[in-house]
Design a protein around this motif. Structure first.
Motif, PDB file in Angstrom:
ATOM      1  N   HIS A   1       0.858  -1.179   0.000  1.00  0.00           N
ATOM      2  CA  HIS A   1       0.000   0.000   0.000  1.00  0.00           C
ATOM      3  C   HIS A   1       0.900   1.236   0.000  1.00  0.00           C
ATOM      4  O   HIS A   1       1.753   1.387   0.879  1.00  0.00           O
ATOM      5  CB  HIS A   1      -0.916  -0.016   1.226  1.00  0.00           C
ATOM      6  N   PRO A   2       0.754   2.101  -0.998  1.00  0.00           N
ATOM      7  CA  PRO A   2       1.689   3.222  -1.137  1.00  0.00           C
ATOM      8  C   PRO A   2       1.613   4.210   0.021  1.00  0.00           C
ATOM      9  O   PRO A   2       0.523   4.547   0.482  1.00  0.00           O
ATOM     10  CB  PRO A   2       1.266   3.874  -2.458  1.00  0.00           C
ATOM     11  N   GLU A   3       2.774   4.622   0.476  1.00  0.00           N
ATOM     12  CA  GLU A   3       2.839   5.627   1.538  1.00  0.00           C
ATOM     13  C   GLU A   3       2.304   6.967   1.039  1.00  0.00           C
ATOM     14  O   GLU A   3       1.658   7.707   1.773  1.00  0.00           O
ATOM     15  CB  GLU A   3       4.284   5.773   2.008  1.00  0.00           C
ATOM     16  N   ASN A   4       2.556   7.255  -0.237  1.00  0.00           N
ATOM     17  CA  ASN A   4       2.042   8.479  -0.857  1.00  0.00           C
ATOM     18  C   ASN A   4       1.150   8.103  -2.028  1.00  0.00           C
ATOM     19  O   ASN A   4       1.637   7.894  -3.137  1.00  0.00           O
ATOM     20  CB  ASN A   4       3.198   9.358  -1.339  1.00  0.00           C
ATOM     21  N   PRO A   5      -0.170   8.008  -1.806  1.00  0.00           N
ATOM     22  CA  PRO A   5      -1.072   7.583  -2.883  1.00  0.00           C
ATOM     23  C   PRO A   5      -1.200   8.591  -4.012  1.00  0.00           C
ATOM     24  O   PRO A   5      -1.745   8.272  -5.072  1.00  0.00           O
ATOM     25  CB  PRO A   5      -2.410   7.398  -2.156  1.00  0.00           C
ATOM     26  N   ASP A   6      -0.685   9.798  -3.818  1.00  0.00           N
ATOM     27  CA  ASP A   6      -0.786  10.837  -4.852  1.00  0.00           C
ATOM     28  C   ASP A   6       0.467  10.915  -5.717  1.00  0.00           C
ATOM     29  O   ASP A   6       0.652  11.880  -6.458  1.00  0.00           O
ATOM     30  CB  ASP A   6      -1.037  12.206  -4.193  1.00  0.00           C
ATOM     31  N   HIS A   7       1.327   9.913  -5.611  1.00  0.00           N
ATOM     32  CA  HIS A   7       2.554   9.896  -6.409  1.00  0.00           C
ATOM     33  C   HIS A   7       2.210   9.951  -7.899  1.00  0.00           C
ATOM     34  O   HIS A   7       1.422   9.148  -8.393  1.00  0.00           O
ATOM     35  CB  HIS A   7       3.347   8.618  -6.102  1.00  0.00           C
ATOM     36  N   GLN A   8       2.790  10.891  -8.620  1.00  0.00           N
ATOM     37  CA  GLN A   8       2.433  11.118 -10.019  1.00  0.00           C
ATOM     38  C   GLN A   8       3.377  10.385 -10.969  1.00  0.00           C
ATOM     39  O   GLN A   8       4.593  10.327 -10.750  1.00  0.00           O
ATOM     40  CB  GLN A   8       2.481  12.621 -10.336  1.00  0.00           C
ATOM     41  N   PRO A   9       2.842   9.825 -12.046  1.00  0.00           N
ATOM     42  CA  PRO A   9       3.684   9.146 -13.031  1.00  0.00           C
ATOM     43  C   PRO A   9       4.467  10.138 -13.879  1.00  0.00           C
ATOM     44  O   PRO A   9       4.092  11.304 -14.005  1.00  0.00           O
ATOM     45  CB  PRO A   9       2.660   8.395 -13.896  1.00  0.00           C
ATOM     46  N   LYS A  10       5.569   9.648 -14.449  1.00  0.00           N
ATOM     47  CA  LYS A  10       6.343  10.480 -15.376  1.00  0.00           C
ATOM     48  C   LYS A  10       5.683  10.455 -16.751  1.00  0.00           C
ATOM     49  O   LYS A  10       5.146   9.441 -17.171  1.00  0.00           O
ATOM     50  CB  LYS A  10       7.775   9.949 -15.493  1.00  0.00           C
ATOM     51  N   ASP A  11       5.735  11.585 -17.440  1.00  0.00           N
ATOM     52  CA  ASP A  11       5.257  11.634 -18.819  1.00  0.00           C
ATOM     53  C   ASP A  11       6.418  11.224 -19.732  1.00  0.00           C
ATOM     54  O   ASP A  11       7.345  11.996 -19.954  1.00  0.00           O
ATOM     55  CB  ASP A  11       4.771  13.044 -19.154  1.00  0.00           C
ATOM     56  N   LYS A  12       6.358  10.010 -20.258  1.00  0.00           N
ATOM     57  CA  LYS A  12       7.453   9.472 -21.057  1.00  0.00           C
ATOM     58  C   LYS A  12       7.211   9.574 -22.566  1.00  0.00           C
ATOM     59  O   LYS A  12       8.027   9.112 -23.362  1.00  0.00           O
ATOM     60  CB  LYS A  12       7.694   8.004 -20.677  1.00  0.00           C
ATOM     61  N   TRP A  13       6.097  10.148 -22.958  1.00  0.00           N
ATOM     62  CA  TRP A  13       5.780  10.253 -24.381  1.00  0.00           C
ATOM     63  C   TRP A  13       6.781  11.158 -25.091  1.00  0.00           C
ATOM     64  O   TRP A  13       7.024  12.296 -24.677  1.00  0.00           O
ATOM     65  CB  TRP A  13       4.366  10.795 -24.557  1.00  0.00           C
ATOM     66  N   ASP A  14       7.385  10.641 -26.149  1.00  0.00           N
ATOM     67  CA  ASP A  14       8.362  11.394 -26.931  1.00  0.00           C
ATOM     68  C   ASP A  14       8.155  11.062 -28.409  1.00  0.00           C
ATOM     69  O   ASP A  14       8.608  10.026 -28.886  1.00  0.00           O
ATOM     70  CB  ASP A  14       9.777  11.035 -26.497  1.00  0.00           C
TER      71      ASP A  14
END
Length: 209
Positions: free
Chosen positions: A187-200
């Motif tokens: 269970h994540p300690e920080n549920p609001d962790h944002q993904p990286k935008d990897k689109w290139d």
């Protein structure tokens, strides 16, 4: 429970994430219960590696479903050259953490060690396809974990010669079983962790180079 049910189970969390991420990733369709494509794509786009956990355990039924999702992955010639070790015992998790310096298992609720079974792998020049097959299974596990609102991270073992023996010893793996990775889950300690935008778009070609 099938993979579609897993994704549906995570719909509330994904709907919240969709509000902030849809425009970031170019999505057009909002995530709704009757929009399976939107659910699936949003789950892929918002998955990210989580390394900090609360220490809360992960249920056995949930872990079984994650492994089922892993086994739904494609394999060359349908060989299915994989084996999975689900770890929930705190002492074993700590032992794995001791032999893998980047496993992040201290507060994880569980781990799934994805392995290649050399007795089921193809022969000759095609033998190494087990790596692709088990990698596809690993990604399915990561996506299913995210759909459940869990955090997870892929911690590589193979082909690192310093990690393989330790993991094999802790788990008592036979010679024919090679650990590809440890999927640390919790269970994540920080549920609001944002993904990286990897689109290139510069990395994409159509029809020819």
């Amino acid at each position: 429970m099938n993979v579609k049910s897993v994704l549906t189970a995570g719909i509330s969390a994904l709907s919240i994430m969709a509000t902030s991420s849809c425009s970031q990733y170019g999505g057009q369709a909002p995530v709704t219960p009757d929009n399976t494509a939107g659910i699936v794509v949003e789950n892929i786009m918002t998955r990210t590696s989580i390394r900090q956990f609360t220490g809360q355990p992960v249920g056995k039924d949930t872990l079984e479903t994650l492994v089922k999702a892993g086994m739904a992955a494609p394999t060359a010639v349908n060989a299915q050259p994989w084996a999975f070790v689900v770890v929930t015992d705190r002492a074993v998790l700590d032992s794995l953490d001791a032999v893998h310096p980047y496993s992040h298992l201290k507060k994880a609720g569980a781990a799934i060690v994805v392995c290649g079974d050399m007795e089921k792998a193809l022969e000759g020049d095609n033998r190494a396809y087990w790596i692709q097959d088990c990698s596809a299974a690993t990604e399915n596990i990561l996506l299913a974990a995210h759909a459940y609102g869990l955090g997870a991270v892929w911690c590589g073992v193979y082909p690192n010669p310093e990690r393989i023996p330790g993991v094999k010893q802790v788990l008592g793996l036979p010679d024919s079983i090679i650990p590809l990775n440890i999927v640390t889950i919790g269970h994540p300690e920080n549920p609001d962790h944002q993904p990286k935008d990897k689109w290139d778009p510069e990395r994409v070609r159509f029809n020819h180079w």
